[in-house]
Design a protein around this motif. Structure first.
Motif, PDB file in Angstrom:
ATOM      1  N   ARG A  92       0.840  -1.195   0.000  1.00  0.00           N
ATOM      2  CA  ARG A  92       0.000   0.000   0.000  1.00  0.00           C
ATOM      3  C   ARG A  92       0.868   1.236   0.000  1.00  0.00           C
ATOM      4  N   VAL A  93       0.434   2.259  -0.737  1.00  0.00           N
ATOM      5  CA  VAL A  93       1.150   3.520  -0.758  1.00  0.00           C
ATOM      6  C   VAL A  93       0.557   4.455   0.299  1.00  0.00           C
ATOM      7  N   TYR A  94       1.096   5.660   0.372  1.00  0.00           N
ATOM      8  CA  TYR A  94       0.800   6.550   1.501  1.00  0.00           C
ATOM      9  C   TYR A  94      -0.684   6.882   1.668  1.00  0.00           C
ATOM     10  N   ASP A  95      -1.450   6.883   0.564  1.00  0.00           N
ATOM     11  CA  ASP A  95      -2.861   7.247   0.666  1.00  0.00           C
ATOM     12  C   ASP A  95      -3.775   6.030   0.780  1.00  0.00           C
ATOM     13  N   LEU A 173      15.943  -4.445 -10.628  1.00  0.00           N
ATOM     14  CA  LEU A 173      15.064  -3.324 -10.951  1.00  0.00           C
ATOM     15  C   LEU A 173      14.039  -3.238  -9.829  1.00  0.00           C
ATOM     16  N   PHE A 174      14.197  -2.231  -8.986  1.00  0.00           N
ATOM     17  CA  PHE A 174      13.279  -2.053  -7.864  1.00  0.00           C
ATOM     18  C   PHE A 174      11.997  -1.376  -8.333  1.00  0.00           C
ATOM     19  N   ASP A 175      10.883  -1.878  -7.834  1.00  0.00           N
ATOM     20  CA  ASP A 175       9.582  -1.299  -8.135  1.00  0.00           C
ATOM     21  C   ASP A 175       9.112  -0.462  -6.942  1.00  0.00           C
ATOM     22  N   GLY A 176       8.071   0.327  -7.158  1.00  0.00           N
ATOM     23  CA  GLY A 176       7.449   1.067  -6.064  1.00  0.00           C
ATOM     24  C   GLY A 176       8.349   2.074  -5.389  1.00  0.00           C
ATOM     25  N   GLU A 177       9.327   2.594  -6.135  1.00  0.00           N
ATOM     26  CA  GLU A 177      10.246   3.564  -5.537  1.00  0.00           C
ATOM     27  C   GLU A 177       9.635   4.949  -5.427  1.00  0.00           C
ATOM     28  N   HIS A 182       2.600  12.919  -1.544  1.00  0.00           N
ATOM     29  CA  HIS A 182       2.337  14.011  -2.482  1.00  0.00           C
ATOM     30  C   HIS A 182       2.726  15.317  -1.812  1.00  0.00           C
ATOM     31  N   GLU A 183       3.613  16.060  -2.445  1.00  0.00           N
ATOM     32  CA  GLU A 183       4.150  17.263  -1.818  1.00  0.00           C
ATOM     33  C   GLU A 183       3.112  18.373  -1.685  1.00  0.00           C
ATOM     34  N   VAL A 184       2.055  18.315  -2.479  1.00  0.00           N
ATOM     35  CA  VAL A 184       1.020  19.349  -2.423  1.00  0.00           C
ATOM     36  C   VAL A 184      -0.100  18.947  -1.476  1.00  0.00           C
ATOM     37  N   ASN A 185      -0.522  17.687  -1.582  1.00  0.00           N
ATOM     38  CA  ASN A 185      -1.712  17.245  -0.843  1.00  0.00           C
ATOM     39  C   ASN A 185      -1.433  16.696   0.548  1.00  0.00           C
ATOM     40  N   GLY A 186      -0.181  16.681   0.946  1.00  0.00           N
ATOM     41  CA  GLY A 186       0.104  16.281   2.316  1.00  0.00           C
ATOM     42  C   GLY A 186       0.809  14.952   2.426  1.00  0.00           C
ATOM     43  N   MET A 187       1.142  14.584   3.674  1.00  0.00           N
ATOM     44  CA  MET A 187       2.017  13.467   3.943  1.00  0.00           C
ATOM     45  C   MET A 187       1.294  12.140   4.087  1.00  0.00           C
ATOM     46  N   GLY A 188       0.005  12.138   4.333  1.00  0.00           N
ATOM     47  CA  GLY A 188      -0.688  10.875   4.510  1.00  0.00           C
ATOM     48  C   GLY A 188      -0.401  10.248   5.856  1.00  0.00           C
ATOM     49  N   VAL A 189      -0.470   8.919   5.905  1.00  0.00           N
ATOM     50  CA  VAL A 189      -0.310   8.174   7.153  1.00  0.00           C
ATOM     51  C   VAL A 189       1.169   7.931   7.429  1.00  0.00           C
ATOM     52  N   ASP A 190       1.531   7.935   8.697  1.00  0.00           N
ATOM     53  CA  ASP A 190       2.903   7.679   9.101  1.00  0.00           C
ATOM     54  C   ASP A 190       3.309   6.279   8.632  1.00  0.00           C
ATOM     55  N   PRO A 191       4.391   6.146   7.826  1.00  0.00           N
ATOM     56  CA  PRO A 191       4.769   4.826   7.314  1.00  0.00           C
ATOM     57  C   PRO A 191       5.159   3.849   8.413  1.00  0.00           C
ATOM     58  N   GLU A 193       3.662   3.206  11.043  1.00  0.00           N
ATOM     59  CA  GLU A 193       2.482   2.477  11.494  1.00  0.00           C
ATOM     60  C   GLU A 193       2.248   1.211  10.674  1.00  0.00           C
ATOM     61  N   PHE A 194       2.890   1.138   9.505  1.00  0.00           N
ATOM     62  CA  PHE A 194       2.728  -0.020   8.621  1.00  0.00           C
ATOM     63  C   PHE A 194       4.051  -0.760   8.432  1.00  0.00           C
ATOM     64  N   GLY A 195       4.965  -0.576   9.369  1.00  0.00           N
ATOM     65  CA  GLY A 195       6.224  -1.306   9.328  1.00  0.00           C
ATOM     66  C   GLY A 195       7.189  -0.848   8.261  1.00  0.00           C
ATOM     67  N   LYS A 196       7.050   0.393   7.809  1.00  0.00           N
ATOM     68  CA  LYS A 196       7.929   0.930   6.773  1.00  0.00           C
ATOM     69  C   LYS A 196       8.732   2.094   7.331  1.00  0.00           C
ATOM     70  N   GLN A 197       9.898   2.312   6.739  1.00  0.00           N
ATOM     71  CA  GLN A 197      10.677   3.479   7.098  1.00  0.00           C
ATOM     72  C   GLN A 197      10.308   4.679   6.234  1.00  0.00           C
ATOM     73  N   SER A 198       9.700   4.418   5.082  1.00  0.00           N
ATOM     74  CA  SER A 198       9.328   5.495   4.169  1.00  0.00           C
ATOM     75  C   SER A 198       8.251   4.980   3.233  1.00  0.00           C
ATOM     76  N   TRP A 199       7.438   5.902   2.683  1.00  0.00           N
ATOM     77  CA  TRP A 199       6.485   5.539   1.635  1.00  0.00           C
ATOM     78  C   TRP A 199       7.173   5.469   0.285  1.00  0.00           C
ATOM     79  N   TYR A 200       8.384   5.995   0.202  1.00  0.00           N
ATOM     80  CA  TYR A 200       9.201   5.803  -0.985  1.00  0.00           C
ATOM     81  C   TYR A 200       9.930   4.463  -0.885  1.00  0.00           C
TER      82      TYR A 200
END
Length: 334
Positions: A92-95, A173-177, A182-191, A193-200
């Motif tokens: 899942r991505v940030y949104d 070849l890494f996917d989902g990088e 979204h820099e305009v619409n905000g940061m979304g959920v803290d990554p 909380e889903f076991g990630k260090q970044s949404w990137y």
């Protein structure tokens, strides 16, 4: 690509961390080493590989262009004699959008115990959040995505010939990088909380925790990101200097010996960046450097970054060839 928190570190130094890696034993530290001549890349081939990816359309996860490009990568690597492994996973991505992702791993000379890891990301940003006219515009990703993959494909093509390097080479070849906040619409959920260090960098985070081969390791790695634009400059970055200092300095030494000092600048340019090499270093524990276009006059990346300007009009055969020649020379001097 990527992180928003960049800052110049010209006055700072970084301690090199061993991280228990094999990096120090992989090559001589001498800056005066006489280089073995490596095959030279074909500039037209590099450009064609980039154009082909752009022709698919934006390689955004969950799209037909993304699926078609993945199939083409697998076919090309297999045609060049690689053993190909495809890691398919859902994330899942940030949104909250659920995405189907694929890391594509191509292994050459798989019986060799000494292995070098090369990587790039192949997906494109789903929106142009730095585009002043339309921040939801689709992006071709000619440089941010396609250029690094093109260099890997050209190296694969050359290695399939009669004179491959003596070491084993794994390309990922890494996917989902590039589907980060979204820099305009905000940061979304803290990554976190889903076991990630970044949404990137979802693909590199996944691979670093779930390698394609049990107990896989490499002497060092080289990540290629945005390596095809006209006037590109590649500076040392903080994470590369911290985790893989020797490989970083030796790669830039090779570039200078080959006459590419206008591209490869032996100065710290930036830190605080999130790119795939961070997770390969910190989670997979493989020392990896990043060859990444950074423009100090802009305090960031080129003005094409995350805009519809990231198209074939900014791609330079000379830049692509310089980067490919440097990486090939590094490989053929192992």
């Amino acid at each position: 690509m990527k992180n928003l928190f960049l800052f110049l570190l010209a006055s700072l130094t970084f301690a090199t961390l061993s991280c228990g890696s094999q990096e120090g034993s992989s090559r001589s530290s001498s800056k005066q080493t006489v280089l073995k001549e490596a095959p030279k890349p074909n500039a037209d081939s590099l450009y064609m590989f980039t154009q082909k990816q752009v022709d698919f359309g934006p390689r955004v996860p969950n799209t037909e262009a993304h699926r078609e490009a993945a199939n083409w990568f697998v076919d090309k690597f297999e045609a060049y004699g690689a053993k190909v492994t495809v890691q398919e996973f859902t994330d899942r991505v940030y949104d909250g959008t659920e995405v189907e992702l694929k890391n594509i791993v191509a292994s050459f000379n798989p019986e060799s115990k000494k292995r070098i890891l090369l990587a790039a990301h192949w997906d494109t940003r789903p929106f142009g959040d730095k585009d002043s006219d339309n921040n939801m515009v689709e992006i071709d990703g000619a440089n941010d995505g396609a250029s690094g993959v093109s260099v890997l494909l050209e190296i694969a093509r050359i290695m399939s010939g009669p004179n491959p390097p003596s070491v084993g080479v794994d390309m990922i070849l890494f996917d989902g990088e590039d589907w980060g906040e979204h820099e305009v619409n905000g940061m979304g959920v803290d990554p976190e909380e889903f076991g990630k260090q970044s949404w990137y960098c979802l693909g590199s985070q996944y691979w670093s925790k779930n390698k394609h081969q049990a107990n896989y390791s490499a002497y060092y790695g080289i990540l290629l990101d945005m390596v095809g634009a006209e006037g590109a400059t590649f500076y040392y970055d903080g994470a590369s200097k911290q985790y893989a200092s020797r490989t970083l300095e030796q790669t830039w030494d090779v570039a200078h010996q080959l006459g590419y000092e206008q591209y490869f600048v032996k100065q710290i340019g930036f830190s605080g960046i999130i790119d795939d090499h961070v997770f390969v270093n910190e989670i997979a524990r493989i020392p990896m450097i990043d060859i990444l276009d950074y423009r100090p006059e802009l305090n960031g990346f080129g003005d094409y970054h995350h805009t519809e300007k990231d198209n074939m009009s900014i791609i330079s055969k000379e830049t692509l060839s310089a980067v490919a020649h440097v990486v090939l020379t590094v490989l053929y001097n192992e």
